[in-house]
Design a protein around this motif. Structure first.
Motif, PDB file in Angstrom:
ATOM      1  N   GLY A 150      40.905  25.501  41.921  1.00  0.00           N
ATOM      2  CA  GLY A 150      39.810  24.862  42.633  1.00  0.00           C
ATOM      3  C   GLY A 150      38.613  24.532  41.767  1.00  0.00           C
ATOM      4  N   ARG A 151      38.679  24.797  40.453  1.00  0.00           N
ATOM      5  CA  ARG A 151      37.574  24.505  39.545  1.00  0.00           C
ATOM      6  C   ARG A 151      37.954  23.354  38.623  1.00  0.00           C
ATOM      7  NH1 ARG A 151      36.334  30.564  37.444  1.00  0.00           N
ATOM      8  NH2 ARG A 151      38.609  30.495  37.231  1.00  0.00           N
ATOM      9  N   ASN A 152      36.949  22.696  38.092  1.00  0.00           N
ATOM     10  CA  ASN A 152      37.196  21.573  37.196  1.00  0.00           C
ATOM     11  C   ASN A 152      37.895  22.042  35.926  1.00  0.00           C
ATOM     12  OD1 ASN A 152      35.960  19.763  38.961  1.00  0.00           O
ATOM     13  ND2 ASN A 152      33.934  20.088  38.043  1.00  0.00           N
ATOM     14  N   ALA A 153      38.728  21.153  35.359  1.00  0.00           N
ATOM     15  CA  ALA A 153      39.515  21.523  34.179  1.00  0.00           C
ATOM     16  C   ALA A 153      38.642  21.764  32.952  1.00  0.00           C
ATOM     17  CB  ALA A 153      40.540  20.428  33.878  1.00  0.00           C
ATOM     18  N   GLY A 154      37.462  21.131  32.920  1.00  0.00           N
ATOM     19  CA  GLY A 154      36.607  21.288  31.752  1.00  0.00           C
ATOM     20  C   GLY A 154      35.606  22.411  31.856  1.00  0.00           C
ATOM     21  N   LEU A 155      35.732  23.273  32.874  1.00  0.00           N
ATOM     22  CA  LEU A 155      34.757  24.339  33.091  1.00  0.00           C
ATOM     23  C   LEU A 155      34.657  25.266  31.883  1.00  0.00           C
ATOM     24  CD1 LEU A 155      32.844  25.994  34.931  1.00  0.00           C
ATOM     25  CD2 LEU A 155      34.889  27.189  35.776  1.00  0.00           C
ATOM     26  N   TYR A 156      35.785  25.691  31.359  1.00  0.00           N
ATOM     27  CA  TYR A 156      35.768  26.650  30.250  1.00  0.00           C
ATOM     28  C   TYR A 156      35.214  26.006  28.974  1.00  0.00           C
ATOM     29  CZ  TYR A 156      38.623  29.703  33.181  1.00  0.00           C
ATOM     30  OH  TYR A 156      39.076  30.508  34.204  1.00  0.00           O
ATOM     31  N   LEU A 157      35.498  24.730  28.782  1.00  0.00           N
ATOM     32  CA  LEU A 157      34.975  24.050  27.602  1.00  0.00           C
ATOM     33  C   LEU A 157      33.451  23.929  27.688  1.00  0.00           C
ATOM     34  CD1 LEU A 157      37.609  21.194  27.132  1.00  0.00           C
ATOM     35  CD2 LEU A 157      37.265  23.188  25.663  1.00  0.00           C
TER      36      LEU A 157
END
Length: 722
Positions: A344-351
């Motif tokens: 449910g979170r954006n794919a670029g969150l960790y980046l």
């Protein structure tokens, strides 16, 4: 006795020349009687008969001179025979760390070259020796042969390079030189300081797998038992929001047993006086030193020089150059899918979180722009230094065209595959089937989200991207688990580098050069859907190394030992390009034409410092090169791990002193060519004396012995009257 140069024995054919001349010279002569010579006829005949046998002796002496000289040229050896079936490969490590200097002692590189020369000279009869230098790239000094003495002058003149090399990288060259007869033994001698960075498991295991000859390996450690070193690990220039001044922040590393105090000096900036700051270095940690540059200083065309003082045993990493003639903030474009991931979170969150942490820690000054495939514009791409494509399913054609152009111009692209990437877009737009080397993706996708769980294997820790992540204390990168990954079809291009693989040999990380830029293909998702890497401590350092590595083209800052390709903006055909090395000497320029652009290509940067590049009619610019830091910690290779990499091979790790003792006790050969030269000289002297004795003009007694003292030739005796 054997001969190192047996072809020289062909010179013995010279002995046939006087015999041929003797057989074919005319024998019949026209005789004309002359009255005044009739009394000498008998004397001449007797003298000829007397010297006839002397001519045979003279011929043998002269032939002996030629015979012994030819034997000397053939380099005869006499001694105890070796196994007569050994090919020895002596690999000399020329990496940067071998220049480590201890007062009143030779450097590890000097020990290595000295032992290499002794191995060449101590080769026994029947053995063949080859000499290879392993620097940034392996170089063959002498091919396998009975006489490798041709490499001795080069060995004496060699110096350790400023690049971090790998001795295992020389194994493919050794493999190409292996004997064709499987019964012939192979001995590989590594002369190295035996650090961790010297060995790459893929190189060793690939060599052992294809090995057909019985092989033994000897690793001779020429380095210091416990070398202490401090180094400037990194330095960058930043401008932070809310402050008009600029900053240079340096990170200092240390491997000593206790805290140490050193000084860091900043110099080289016009209009700014030199500045020195003290730093307390802690073993196993990085100490940060910050220098302020007033906003009034014009940084255009300037290069800052940082020096760690006083210098230690390894001086190459005590200096660091920072190119100030670029934008201080790194411009990063993150393109992520519009749809959220499985959690449910954006794919670029960790980046985004990783880059935020880097900015807060003042490791990077980053200007981050986040877009989706629907909102990204060609202008966004053109203004970026690094593009992170975090599993975006597709891109508009105009954006993709500008992305390719920007990468060819020197920008970097990190291409995360991820579960949302459309295989059709990857295979039709990113991958160019007709010319795989010209696309953003060097291999096509078979399917996505189908790989088996596993870990990274065959990691190339020598690569600048991964070298800082090898330390098991500071990084857990090698222990990360990957739940799944994409299957790739085809093989990487010749210029591509596979930096890591999964258990089934599927490429995990691929570096793909494209023009003056780089594409980093990451067979993983940008979030935690395919692996646990984004949740681990090593993810932030991995993102940091990715940004640094991919921005080298636009930052014009490289590492010694790298191949460099730079775009020449608005270059006019025929314009003169001049490159000046840090030492002031010229460097030949090589221009390439790629996709309508003119590129400046340098096969290898060999020395650290500032390179000035001038183009006729254009403003000059600079390229800075720094020595690599991978081996600055001087971490030794574990002997047990090294043995595990050589299964079925006899491996011995010994010190340089033990190797020297073995060489002194080893039965060797004795060269006979000095003896043959001496014999040839003695025969030549004897022949000269003998000819002098037989010559009637030089020695009248020769004639007196055969001329009778009677008749008209009898001496007239006179008496003197008073």
């Amino acid at each position: 006795m054997t001969f190192l140069a047996p072809l020289a024995l062909i010179g013995l054919l010279l002995l046939a020349l006087p015999i041929i001349v003797h057989l074919f010279k005319p024998r019949k002569m026209k005789e004309t009687p002359f009255s005044s010579l009739r009394w000498l006829k008998e004397t001449h005949q007797r003298l000829s008969r007397r010297i006839q046998w002397h001519q045979w002796l003279l011929f043998l002496m002269r032939a002996g001179v030629i015979f012994f000289l030819v034997l000397a040229l053939a380099k005869p050896l006499f001694g105890l025979w070796g196994s007569q079936s050994v090919d020895r490969f002596v690999i000399v490590d020329a990496s940067r760390s071998l220049a480590y200097r201890t007062p009143d002692q030779p450097t590890p590189f000097e020990r290595a070259t000295d032992l290499a020369g002794r191995y060449v000279q101590a080769a026994r009869v029947g053995e063949r020796t080859a000499v290879i230098v392993a620097g940034s790239a392996p170089r063959l000094l002498a091919a396998p042969g009975a006489d490798a003495s041709s490499a001795l002058p080069t060995l004496k003149s060699l110096q350790a390079s400023q690049a971090d090399g790998s001795v295992s990288a020389a194994l493919p060259l050794v493999q190409s030189l292996l004997p064709t007869r499987p019964e012939r033994e192979v001995e590989i001698v590594f002369l190295t300081d035996n650090l961790k960075g010297r060995w790459q498991e893929p190189d060793v295991r690939g060599f052992v797998t294809d090995l057909a000859n019985p092989t033994r390996v000897k690793v001779i450690e020429t380095g210091q038992a416990a070398g202490h070193n401090a180094w400037i690990a990194d330095a960058r220039a930043f401008k932070f929001s809310g402050d008009d001044d600029r900053f240079i922040i340096a990170a200092i590393g240390c491997n000593s047993e206790a805290n140490a105090t050193r000084s860091v000096r900043l110099a080289g900036i016009a209009g700014l006086p030199e500045d020195t700051q003290a730093a307390t270095l802690k073993p196993g940690a990085l100490t940060r030193v910050e220098f302020r540059i007033p906003a009034s200083i014009d940084l255009q065309g300037q290069v800052a020089e940082l020096r760690l003082e006083p210098n230690d045993g390894l001086a190459s990493d005590d200096v660091f150059f920072v190119n100030l003639d670029t934008s201080l903030a790194l411009r990063v474009l993150l393109i992520e899918p519009e749809a959220p991931g499985a959690d449910g979170r954006n794919a670029g969150l960790y980046l985004r979180a990783a880059m935020s942490a880097l900015a807060l820690a003042r490791n990077q000054a980053i200007e981050l722009a986040t877009r989706t495939p629907a909102s990204v514009t060609p202008s966004d791409v053109q203004k970026s230094d690094v593009v992170l494509l975090a599993g975006a399913p597709d891109l508009p054609d105009s954006v993709l065209e500008n992305l390719e152009s920007r990468v060819r111009g020197g920008a970097g692209l990190a291409l995360f595959l991820g579960p949302q990437l459309k295989a059709s877009f990857a295979n039709q737009k990113l991958f160019h089937a007709a010319q795989p080397t010209e696309g953003l993706l060097p291999m096509s996708l078979k399917d996505i989200d189908s790989g088996k769980p596993g870990v990274l294997t065959r990691v190339r820790w020598t690569h600048p991207l991964l070298a800082p992540l090898q330390d098991p204390v500071l990084s857990d990168f090698a222990r990360r688990r990957f739940h799944t990954y994409a299957n790739l079809a085809g093989t990487p291009g010749k210029a591509d580098a596979v930096l890591a693989r999964f258990d089934d040999e599927t490429p995990a990380i691929i570096e793909h050069p494209l023009g003056a830029g780089r594409v980093l293909v990451l067979n993983m998702s940008a979030n935690d859907e395919w692996s646990d890497l984004p949740k681990r401590d090593s993810f932030v350092p991995f993102v940091e190394r990715t940004l640094i590595h991919l921005s080298a083209g636009v930052r014009k800052s490289v590492t010694v030992g790298e191949m460099v390709t730079l775009p020449l903006a608005e270059y006019q055909p025929g314009a003169e390009v001049k490159i000046t090395r840090p030492t002031g000497s010229p460097l030949p320029a090589r221009l390439l034409a790629q996709s309508g652009r003119t590129m400046l290509h340098l096969d290898e940067i060999t020395e650290a410092g500032t390179y000035r590049i001038e183009i006729a009619g254009k403003k000059p610019f600079v390229l800075v090169a720094n020595a690599p830091r991978r081996d600055s910690a001087l971490a030794a290779m574990d002997a047990k791990s090294l043995q595990d990499w050589w299964p079925g091979v006899e491996l011995e790790v010994i010190s340089a002193d033990a190797a020297a003792e073995q060489l002194s006790q080893q039965s060797s050969h004795w060269p006979l060519w000095p003896l043959f030269v001496l014999l040839a000289g003695m025969l030549l002297v004897a022949e000269t004396i003998y000819v002098h004795r037989l010559c009637p003009r030089a020695n009248p007694k020769t004639v007196e012995a055969v001329v009778p003292n009677r008749g008209v030739l009898k001496p007239v005796q006179t008496t003197r009257s008073e």
